[in-house]
Design a protein around this motif. Structure first.
Motif, PDB file in Angstrom:
ATOM      1  N   SER A  19       0.815  -1.215   0.000  1.00 20.36           N
ATOM      2  CA  SER A  19       0.000   0.000   0.000  1.00 20.36           C
ATOM      3  C   SER A  19       0.851   1.268   0.000  1.00 20.36           C
ATOM      4  CB  SER A  19      -0.937   0.007   1.207  1.00 20.36           C
ATOM      5  OG  SER A  19      -0.188   0.057   2.414  1.00 20.36           O
ATOM      6  N   LEU A  20       2.108   1.153   0.442  1.00 23.27           N
ATOM      7  CA  LEU A  20       3.020   2.287   0.492  1.00 23.27           C
ATOM      8  C   LEU A  20       4.354   1.885  -0.125  1.00 23.27           C
ATOM      9  CD1 LEU A  20       2.309   3.370   4.177  1.00 23.27           C
ATOM     10  CD2 LEU A  20       1.651   4.630   2.127  1.00 23.27           C
ATOM     11  N   PRO A  21       5.144   2.859  -0.564  1.00 24.23           N
ATOM     12  CA  PRO A  21       6.458   2.526  -1.127  1.00 24.23           C
ATOM     13  C   PRO A  21       7.342   1.827  -0.092  1.00 24.23           C
ATOM     14  CG  PRO A  21       5.903   4.826  -1.556  1.00 24.23           C
ATOM     15  CD  PRO A  21       4.860   4.291  -0.612  1.00 24.23           C
ATOM     16  N   SER A  22       8.076   0.823  -0.547  1.00 28.64           N
ATOM     17  CA  SER A  22       9.025   0.118   0.322  1.00 28.64           C
ATOM     18  C   SER A  22      10.076  -0.540  -0.554  1.00 28.64           C
ATOM     19  CB  SER A  22       8.315  -0.943   1.167  1.00 28.64           C
ATOM     20  OG  SER A  22       8.075  -2.113   0.421  1.00 28.64           O
ATOM     21  N   ALA A  23      11.087  -1.071   0.098  1.00 27.11           N
ATOM     22  CA  ALA A  23      12.127  -1.819  -0.611  1.00 27.11           C
ATOM     23  C   ALA A  23      11.907  -3.319  -0.455  1.00 27.11           C
ATOM     24  CB  ALA A  23      13.511  -1.439  -0.088  1.00 27.11           C
ATOM     25  N   GLY A  24      10.736  -3.717   0.018  1.00 26.92           N
ATOM     26  CA  GLY A  24      10.464  -5.128   0.255  1.00 26.92           C
ATOM     27  C   GLY A  24      11.045  -5.552   1.595  1.00 26.92           C
ATOM     28  N   CYS A  25      11.372  -6.810   1.731  1.00 26.03           N
ATOM     29  CA  CYS A  25      11.928  -7.312   2.988  1.00 26.03           C
ATOM     30  C   CYS A  25      13.275  -6.654   3.248  1.00 26.03           C
ATOM     31  CB  CYS A  25      12.065  -8.823   2.959  1.00 26.03           C
ATOM     32  SG  CYS A  25      10.494  -9.677   3.085  1.00 26.03           S
ATOM     33  N   VAL A  26      13.459  -6.181   4.476  1.00 31.85           N
ATOM     34  CA  VAL A  26      14.661  -5.451   4.842  1.00 31.85           C
ATOM     35  C   VAL A  26      15.755  -6.390   5.332  1.00 31.85           C
ATOM     36  CG1 VAL A  26      15.590  -3.688   6.399  1.00 31.85           C
ATOM     37  CG2 VAL A  26      13.329  -3.398   5.366  1.00 31.85           C
ATOM     38  N   PHE A  27      15.393  -7.437   6.079  1.00 31.69           N
ATOM     39  CA  PHE A  27      16.377  -8.318   6.697  1.00 31.69           C
ATOM     40  C   PHE A  27      16.319  -9.730   6.121  1.00 31.69           C
ATOM     41  CE2 PHE A  27      15.283  -5.124   9.895  1.00 31.69           C
ATOM     42  CZ  PHE A  27      16.532  -4.618  10.187  1.00 31.69           C
ATOM     43  N   LYS A  28      17.479 -10.368   6.066  1.00 35.59           N
ATOM     44  CA  LYS A  28      17.549 -11.776   5.704  1.00 35.59           C
ATOM     45  C   LYS A  28      16.980 -12.583   6.863  1.00 35.59           C
ATOM     46  CE  LYS A  28      21.793 -11.227   3.053  1.00 35.59           C
ATOM     47  NZ  LYS A  28      23.213 -11.602   2.958  1.00 35.59           N
ATOM     48  N   ASN A  29      16.419 -13.727   6.565  1.00 40.39           N
ATOM     49  CA  ASN A  29      15.948 -14.606   7.631  1.00 40.39           C
ATOM     50  C   ASN A  29      17.143 -15.266   8.294  1.00 40.39           C
ATOM     51  OD1 ASN A  29      13.201 -14.088   7.318  1.00 40.39           O
ATOM     52  ND2 ASN A  29      13.039 -15.585   5.677  1.00 40.39           N
ATOM     53  N   PRO A  30      17.240 -15.201   9.631  1.00 41.20           N
ATOM     54  CA  PRO A  30      18.365 -15.821  10.336  1.00 41.20           C
ATOM     55  C   PRO A  30      18.410 -17.326  10.091  1.00 41.20           C
ATOM     56  CG  PRO A  30      17.055 -14.456  11.812  1.00 41.20           C
ATOM     57  CD  PRO A  30      16.297 -14.565  10.523  1.00 41.20           C
ATOM     58  N   GLY A  31      19.602 -17.858  10.031  1.00 42.12           N
ATOM     59  CA  GLY A  31      19.761 -19.296   9.878  1.00 42.12           C
ATOM     60  C   GLY A  31      19.468 -19.816   8.494  1.00 42.12           C
ATOM     61  N   GLN A  32      19.343 -18.939   7.525  1.00 38.86           N
ATOM     62  CA  GLN A  32      19.099 -19.376   6.160  1.00 38.86           C
ATOM     63  C   GLN A  32      20.240 -18.895   5.286  1.00 38.86           C
ATOM     64  OE1 GLN A  32      15.208 -17.982   5.074  1.00 38.86           O
ATOM     65  NE2 GLN A  32      14.201 -19.604   6.186  1.00 38.86           N
ATOM     66  N   GLY A  33      20.950 -19.815   4.772  1.00 38.71           N
ATOM     67  CA  GLY A  33      22.076 -19.493   3.913  1.00 38.71           C
ATOM     68  C   GLY A  33      22.747 -20.768   3.479  1.00 38.71           C
ATOM     69  N   LYS A  34      23.848 -20.629   2.805  1.00 38.40           N
ATOM     70  CA  LYS A  34      24.548 -21.793   2.281  1.00 38.40           C
ATOM     71  C   LYS A  34      24.985 -22.750   3.380  1.00 38.40           C
ATOM     72  CE  LYS A  34      26.233 -19.285  -1.725  1.00 38.40           C
ATOM     73  NZ  LYS A  34      27.385 -18.716  -2.392  1.00 38.40           N
ATOM     74  N   ALA A  35      25.419 -22.209   4.514  1.00 40.14           N
ATOM     75  CA  ALA A  35      25.936 -23.057   5.591  1.00 40.14           C
ATOM     76  C   ALA A  35      24.874 -23.466   6.603  1.00 40.14           C
ATOM     77  CB  ALA A  35      27.077 -22.335   6.304  1.00 40.14           C
ATOM     78  N   ALA A  36      23.671 -22.983   6.466  1.00 38.12           N
ATOM     79  CA  ALA A  36      22.623 -23.267   7.440  1.00 38.12           C
ATOM     80  C   ALA A  36      22.197 -24.724   7.386  1.00 38.12           C
ATOM     81  CB  ALA A  36      21.415 -22.369   7.195  1.00 38.12           C
ATOM     82  N   ARG A  95      16.756  -8.794  22.842  1.00 41.65           N
ATOM     83  CA  ARG A  95      15.704  -9.698  23.339  1.00 41.65           C
ATOM     84  C   ARG A  95      15.975 -11.169  23.022  1.00 41.65           C
ATOM     85  NH1 ARG A  95       9.215  -9.426  22.750  1.00 41.65           N
ATOM     86  NH2 ARG A  95       8.832 -11.233  24.037  1.00 41.65           N
ATOM     87  N   PHE A  96      16.492 -11.450  21.822  1.00 44.25           N
ATOM     88  CA  PHE A  96      16.635 -12.840  21.387  1.00 44.25           C
ATOM     89  C   PHE A  96      18.073 -13.273  21.133  1.00 44.25           C
ATOM     90  CE2 PHE A  96      12.332 -11.624  20.012  1.00 44.25           C
ATOM     91  CZ  PHE A  96      11.601 -12.618  20.646  1.00 44.25           C
ATOM     92  N   ASN A  97      19.024 -12.344  21.248  1.00 42.63           N
ATOM     93  CA  ASN A  97      20.426 -12.614  20.928  1.00 42.63           C
ATOM     94  C   ASN A  97      20.575 -13.128  19.493  1.00 42.63           C
ATOM     95  OD1 ASN A  97      23.159 -12.499  21.540  1.00 42.63           O
ATOM     96  ND2 ASN A  97      23.219 -14.659  22.131  1.00 42.63           N
ATOM     97  N   VAL A  98      19.812 -12.524  18.592  1.00 42.04           N
ATOM     98  CA  VAL A  98      19.828 -12.865  17.170  1.00 42.04           C
ATOM     99  C   VAL A  98      20.319 -11.636  16.409  1.00 42.04           C
ATOM    100  CG1 VAL A  98      18.371 -13.372  15.160  1.00 42.04           C
ATOM    101  CG2 VAL A  98      18.004 -14.587  17.309  1.00 42.04           C
ATOM    102  N   ASN A  99      21.284 -11.842  15.529  1.00 40.17           N
ATOM    103  CA  ASN A  99      21.801 -10.760  14.693  1.00 40.17           C
ATOM    104  C   ASN A  99      21.048 -10.748  13.374  1.00 40.17           C
ATOM    105  OD1 ASN A  99      23.934  -9.868  16.445  1.00 40.17           O
ATOM    106  ND2 ASN A  99      25.024 -11.740  15.888  1.00 40.17           N
ATOM    107  N   LEU A 100      20.241  -9.718  13.165  1.00 41.77           N
ATOM    108  CA  LEU A 100      19.563  -9.578  11.880  1.00 41.77           C
ATOM    109  C   LEU A 100      20.518  -8.907  10.899  1.00 41.77           C
ATOM    110  CD1 LEU A 100      15.944  -8.412  12.775  1.00 41.77           C
ATOM    111  CD2 LEU A 100      16.743 -10.704  12.189  1.00 41.77           C
ATOM    112  N   GLU A 101      20.611  -9.491   9.721  1.00 43.71           N
ATOM    113  CA  GLU A 101      21.475  -8.957   8.672  1.00 43.71           C
ATOM    114  C   GLU A 101      20.606  -8.322   7.587  1.00 43.71           C
ATOM    115  OE1 GLU A 101      24.671 -10.570   5.360  1.00 43.71           O
ATOM    116  OE2 GLU A 101      24.010 -11.919   6.945  1.00 43.71           O
ATOM    117  N   PRO A 102      20.880  -7.049   7.266  1.00 41.20           N
ATOM    118  CA  PRO A 102      20.073  -6.413   6.220  1.00 41.20           C
ATOM    119  C   PRO A 102      20.170  -7.160   4.891  1.00 41.20           C
ATOM    120  CG  PRO A 102      21.311  -4.768   7.416  1.00 41.20           C
ATOM    121  CD  PRO A 102      21.820  -6.114   7.859  1.00 41.20           C
TER     122      PRO A 102
END
Length: 108
Positions: A19-36, A95-102
């Motif tokens: 409904s408003l301008p955005s860049a879509g999802c800002v952060f990668k989902n934690p624990g998802q990647g090649k080594a996950a 709160r969760f000791n989780v590092n969100l990566e943009p």
């Protein structure tokens, strides 16, 4: 194929804020990647559990529909968005000791 595309588009309209301008999802989902080894909760899950939907700096807001979207409510500046990204990452880390990566790239 056309039916599947319509289903995907309907799902996106229900779950993502367009409904408003955005860049879509800002952060990668934690624990998802090649080594996950396995996928865990999404970035939106952590942001929402911190109660950050609707949080804002200037005209940059965390979407009320999808917590991993930062929307421009009018005249958001890069500084507004950057402050909000830093605020979100600190809150989730504290709160969760989780590092969100943009997931988006910024130059500044």
């Amino acid at each position: 194929v056309e039916k599947k595309i319509k289903e995907y588009m309907a799902y996106r309209r229900q779950t993502q804020d367009s409904s408003l301008p955005s860049a879509g999802c800002v952060f990668k989902n934690p624990g998802q990647g090649k080594a996950a080894k396995r996928a865990g909760p999404s970035a939106a899950y952590f942001i929402e559990r911190c109660g950050l939907k609707g949080s804002y700096f200037g005209d940059a807001h965390v979407s009320l529909k999808h917590a991993n979207f930062i929307v421009n409510n009018g005249q958001a500046t890069f500084a507004d968005i950057r402050k909000l990204i830093l605020y979100i990452t600190r809150q989730v880390k504290n709160r969760f000791n989780v590092n969100l990566e943009p997931e988006i790239r910024t130059w500044a």
